[in-house]
Design a protein around this motif. Structure first.
Motif, mmCIF file in Angstrom:
data_model
loop_
_atom_site.group_PDB
_atom_site.id
_atom_site.type_symbol
_atom_site.label_atom_id
_atom_site.label_comp_id
_atom_site.label_asym_id
_atom_site.label_seq_id
_atom_site.Cartn_x
_atom_site.Cartn_y
_atom_site.Cartn_z
ATOM 1 N N ALA A 91 -12.967 38.811 10.196
ATOM 2 C CA ALA A 91 -12.000 38.248 9.257
ATOM 3 C C ALA A 91 -12.439 36.850 8.819
ATOM 4 C CB ALA A 91 -10.613 38.198 9.888
ATOM 5 N N ARG A 92 -12.994 36.079 9.734
ATOM 6 C CA ARG A 92 -13.506 34.753 9.379
ATOM 7 C C ARG A 92 -14.669 34.880 8.394
ATOM 8 N NH1 ARG A 92 -15.412 31.136 13.411
ATOM 9 N NH2 ARG A 92 -14.912 29.519 11.913
ATOM 10 N N ASP A 93 -15.501 35.915 8.567
ATOM 11 C CA ASP A 93 -16.600 36.148 7.621
ATOM 12 C C ASP A 93 -16.053 36.518 6.242
ATOM 13 O OD1 ASP A 93 -18.492 35.608 9.587
ATOM 14 O OD2 ASP A 93 -18.776 37.721 10.103
ATOM 15 N N VAL A 94 -14.991 37.319 6.216
ATOM 16 C CA VAL A 94 -14.339 37.671 4.956
ATOM 17 C C VAL A 94 -13.819 36.393 4.300
ATOM 18 C CG1 VAL A 94 -12.361 38.864 3.908
ATOM 19 C CG2 VAL A 94 -13.730 40.020 5.661
ATOM 20 N N CYS A 95 -13.191 35.539 5.091
ATOM 21 C CA CYS A 95 -12.665 34.272 4.581
ATOM 22 C C CYS A 95 -13.804 33.403 4.036
ATOM 23 C CB CYS A 95 -11.906 33.539 5.682
ATOM 24 S SG CYS A 95 -11.079 32.049 5.111
ATOM 25 N N ALA A 96 -14.944 33.406 4.701
ATOM 26 C CA ALA A 96 -16.090 32.632 4.218
ATOM 27 C C ALA A 96 -16.529 33.123 2.845
ATOM 28 C CB ALA A 96 -17.243 32.721 5.211
ATOM 29 N N ASP A 97 -16.487 34.443 2.640
ATOM 30 C CA ASP A 97 -16.825 34.987 1.323
ATOM 31 C C ASP A 97 -15.822 34.500 0.275
ATOM 32 O OD1 ASP A 97 -18.998 36.384 2.303
ATOM 33 O OD2 ASP A 97 -18.071 38.374 2.141
ATOM 34 N N LYS A 102 -17.127 34.014 -3.871
ATOM 35 C CA LYS A 102 -17.668 35.321 -4.273
ATOM 36 C C LYS A 102 -16.606 36.086 -5.058
ATOM 37 C CE LYS A 102 -21.037 35.570 -0.618
ATOM 38 N NZ LYS A 102 -21.559 36.269 0.520
ATOM 39 N N ASP A 103 -17.053 36.901 -5.991
ATOM 40 C CA ASP A 103 -16.105 37.667 -6.795
ATOM 41 C C ASP A 103 -15.405 38.714 -5.930
ATOM 42 O OD1 ASP A 103 -17.543 40.530 -7.539
ATOM 43 O OD2 ASP A 103 -18.984 38.899 -7.207
ATOM 44 N N ALA A 104 -14.254 39.171 -6.407
ATOM 45 C CA ALA A 104 -13.397 40.077 -5.636
ATOM 46 C C ALA A 104 -14.116 41.366 -5.234
ATOM 47 C CB ALA A 104 -12.136 40.406 -6.426
ATOM 48 N N ALA A 105 -14.922 41.912 -6.141
ATOM 49 C CA ALA A 105 -15.641 43.160 -5.841
ATOM 50 C C ALA A 105 -16.631 42.954 -4.699
ATOM 51 C CB ALA A 105 -16.356 43.673 -7.079
ATOM 52 N N VAL A 107 -16.470 40.571 -2.335
ATOM 53 C CA VAL A 107 -15.698 40.327 -1.110
ATOM 54 C C VAL A 107 -15.233 41.658 -0.531
ATOM 55 C CG1 VAL A 107 -13.577 39.312 -0.166
ATOM 56 C CG2 VAL A 107 -14.963 38.002 -1.785
ATOM 57 N N GLN A 108 -14.716 42.537 -1.381
ATOM 58 C CA GLN A 108 -14.224 43.837 -0.913
ATOM 59 C C GLN A 108 -15.365 44.697 -0.378
ATOM 60 O OE1 GLN A 108 -11.376 45.767 -3.465
ATOM 61 N NE2 GLN A 108 -11.966 47.798 -2.713
ATOM 62 N N ARG A 109 -16.499 44.711 -1.064
ATOM 63 C CA ARG A 109 -17.655 45.497 -0.616
ATOM 64 C C ARG A 109 -18.163 44.970 0.741
ATOM 65 N NH1 ARG A 109 -20.385 44.999 -4.908
ATOM 66 N NH2 ARG A 109 -21.702 43.271 -4.263
ATOM 67 N N ASN A 110 -18.258 43.655 0.871
ATOM 68 C CA ASN A 110 -18.699 43.060 2.139
ATOM 69 C C ASN A 110 -17.703 43.348 3.263
ATOM 70 O OD1 ASN A 110 -20.907 42.054 0.778
ATOM 71 N ND2 ASN A 110 -20.208 39.926 0.772
ATOM 72 N N THR A 111 -16.425 43.297 2.940
ATOM 73 C CA THR A 111 -15.385 43.586 3.930
ATOM 74 C C THR A 111 -15.517 45.018 4.433
ATOM 75 O OG1 THR A 111 -13.876 41.997 2.938
ATOM 76 C CG2 THR A 111 -12.890 43.710 4.312
ATOM 77 N N LYS A 112 -15.698 45.941 3.512
ATOM 78 C CA LYS A 112 -15.864 47.347 3.892
ATOM 79 C C LYS A 112 -17.078 47.504 4.797
ATOM 80 C CE LYS A 112 -16.201 52.007 2.047
ATOM 81 N NZ LYS A 112 -16.186 52.861 0.865
ATOM 82 N N SER A 113 -18.156 46.863 4.442
ATOM 83 C CA SER A 113 -19.381 46.933 5.239
ATOM 84 C C SER A 113 -19.179 46.343 6.638
ATOM 85 C CB SER A 113 -20.490 46.180 4.507
ATOM 86 O OG SER A 113 -21.634 46.083 5.299
ATOM 87 N N ARG A 114 -18.442 45.239 6.728
ATOM 88 C CA ARG A 114 -18.224 44.574 8.023
ATOM 89 C C ARG A 114 -17.361 45.405 8.976
ATOM 90 N NH1 ARG A 114 -17.754 39.638 4.655
ATOM 91 N NH2 ARG A 114 -19.628 38.443 5.134
ATOM 92 N N TYR A 115 -16.308 45.977 8.443
ATOM 93 C CA TYR A 115 -15.337 46.664 9.299
ATOM 94 C C TYR A 115 -15.630 48.146 9.500
ATOM 95 C CZ TYR A 115 -12.152 42.698 9.641
ATOM 96 O OH TYR A 115 -11.581 41.481 9.942
#
Length: 141
Positions: A91-97, A102-105, A107-115
């Protein structure tokens, strides 16, 4: 015959001493090795953790924010918080994005990859979007 017995006894003592010295070397290496962290070591005070988070530029949730975050993640999928510490780190990595602009797309793509993976093998795009919302609403607003 007595002489042979004493020679054998002497050889046995030397061999036994050599074996003991191997164990003694291991113990000395262990004794001089860096101490391992204790499982009962005191945790960083909240103020110190917040200061550390501020220095890195990535916000870190306090206890109340972390509880809200984990509740929200469990609502999305209980597997997301199978390991709470890891979920908060992600979640902290998501917050860093987010804070990094970073654009919303992305951030969402990175979030999906992380979790995605482990307890949640197939995270949907909607779930990734919900995670981003949970991160923003809990501590990264």
């Amino acid at each position: 015959m007595k002489r042979k017995t004493w020679v054998l006894v002497g050889a046995g003592i030397l061999a036994f001493g050599g074996v003991l010295s191997l164990f003694q070397d291991d113990q000395e290496d262990t004794a001089t090795a860096a101490p391992k962290p204790s499982a009962t070591a005191p945790a960083k005070p909240a103020a110190e953790a917040a200061e550390s988070a501020t220095e890195s530029g990535i916000p870190s949730p306090d206890a109340g924010q972390q509880a809200a975050l984990t509740r929200a993640l469990r609502t999305i999928d209980p597997g997301l918080v199978a390991k709470e510490e890891r979920a908060v780190s992600r979640a902290r990595d998501v917050c860093a994005d987010i804070k990094g602009g970073k654009d919303a797309a992305t951030v969402q793509r990175n979030t999906k990859s992380r979790y995605e993976g482990g307890s949640v093998p197939n995270l949907t795009d909607d779930q990734a979007a919900d995670i981003v919302t949970a991160v923003k609403s809990s501590f990264c607003g």
